[in-house]
Write a protein that holds these residues in place. Structure first.
Motif, PDB file in Angstrom:
ATOM      1  N   GLY A 296      73.782 -14.314  41.530  1.00  0.00           N
ATOM      2  CA  GLY A 296      72.550 -13.900  42.194  1.00  0.00           C
ATOM      3  C   GLY A 296      72.306 -14.640  43.497  1.00  0.00           C
TER       4      GLY A 296
ATOM      5  N   ALA B  87      74.732 -13.245  46.069  1.00  0.00           N
ATOM      6  CA  ALA B  87      74.302 -11.899  46.472  1.00  0.00           C
ATOM      7  C   ALA B  87      73.075 -11.975  47.369  1.00  0.00           C
ATOM      8  CB  ALA B  87      74.005 -11.050  45.237  1.00  0.00           C
ATOM      9  N   PHE B  88      72.164 -12.902  47.089  1.00  0.00           N
ATOM     10  CA  PHE B  88      70.969 -13.053  47.916  1.00  0.00           C
ATOM     11  C   PHE B  88      71.332 -13.567  49.306  1.00  0.00           C
ATOM     12  CE2 PHE B  88      67.350 -15.534  49.477  1.00  0.00           C
ATOM     13  CZ  PHE B  88      66.371 -14.561  49.472  1.00  0.00           C
TER      14      PHE B  88
ATOM     15  N   PHE C 263      74.111 -13.138  50.985  1.00  0.00           N
ATOM     16  CA  PHE C 263      74.883 -12.186  51.777  1.00  0.00           C
ATOM     17  C   PHE C 263      74.328 -10.773  51.703  1.00  0.00           C
ATOM     18  CE2 PHE C 263      77.888 -15.606  50.824  1.00  0.00           C
ATOM     19  CZ  PHE C 263      78.245 -15.945  52.116  1.00  0.00           C
ATOM     20  N   ARG C 264      73.027 -10.657  51.478  1.00  0.00           N
ATOM     21  CA  ARG C 264      72.424  -9.326  51.409  1.00  0.00           C
ATOM     22  C   ARG C 264      72.345  -8.711  52.804  1.00  0.00           C
ATOM     23  NH1 ARG C 264      68.528 -12.958  51.868  1.00  0.00           N
ATOM     24  NH2 ARG C 264      66.644 -12.427  52.989  1.00  0.00           N
ATOM     25  N   PRO C 265      72.300  -7.396  52.888  1.00  0.00           N
ATOM     26  CA  PRO C 265      72.200  -6.745  54.196  1.00  0.00           C
ATOM     27  C   PRO C 265      70.893  -7.130  54.892  1.00  0.00           C
ATOM     28  CG  PRO C 265      72.792  -5.154  52.514  1.00  0.00           C
ATOM     29  CD  PRO C 265      72.454  -6.434  51.809  1.00  0.00           C
TER      30      PRO C 265
ATOM     31  N   SER D 111      70.188 -10.047  56.323  1.00  0.00           N
ATOM     32  CA  SER D 111      69.850 -11.464  56.310  1.00  0.00           C
ATOM     33  C   SER D 111      70.446 -12.228  57.485  1.00  0.00           C
ATOM     34  CB  SER D 111      70.313 -12.105  54.999  1.00  0.00           C
ATOM     35  OG  SER D 111      71.719 -12.081  54.915  1.00  0.00           O
ATOM     36  N   ARG D 112      71.268 -11.574  58.267  1.00  0.00           N
ATOM     37  CA  ARG D 112      71.924 -12.245  59.399  1.00  0.00           C
ATOM     38  C   ARG D 112      70.898 -12.750  60.416  1.00  0.00           C
ATOM     39  NH1 ARG D 112      77.412 -13.177  60.796  1.00  0.00           N
ATOM     40  NH2 ARG D 112      77.402 -13.802  62.963  1.00  0.00           N
TER      41      ARG D 112
END
Length: 49
Positions: A24, A27-28, A30-32, A34-35
């Motif tokens: 989790g 995944a958090f 590298f979520r879409p 977040s850059r």
């Protein structure tokens, strides 16, 4: 509680819980989308207020 019971719990379900937490967290991170937030956080020490 009995030591052996707690140890069995930690050996089985504790490992599962830690693995799910790790997945989790990755995944958090590298979520879409977040850059932009990561770039903004990286520039905080360089701000000259």
């Amino acid at each position: 509680m009995d030591y052996n019971l707690m140890r069995e719990f930690a050996d089985s379900w504790g490992l599962v819980a830690m693995a799910l937490f790790f997945v989790g967290a990755v995944a958090f991170a590298f979520r879409p989308g977040s850059r932009g937030q990561a770039d903004e956080a990286a520039r905080i020490p360089l701000k000259d207020d």
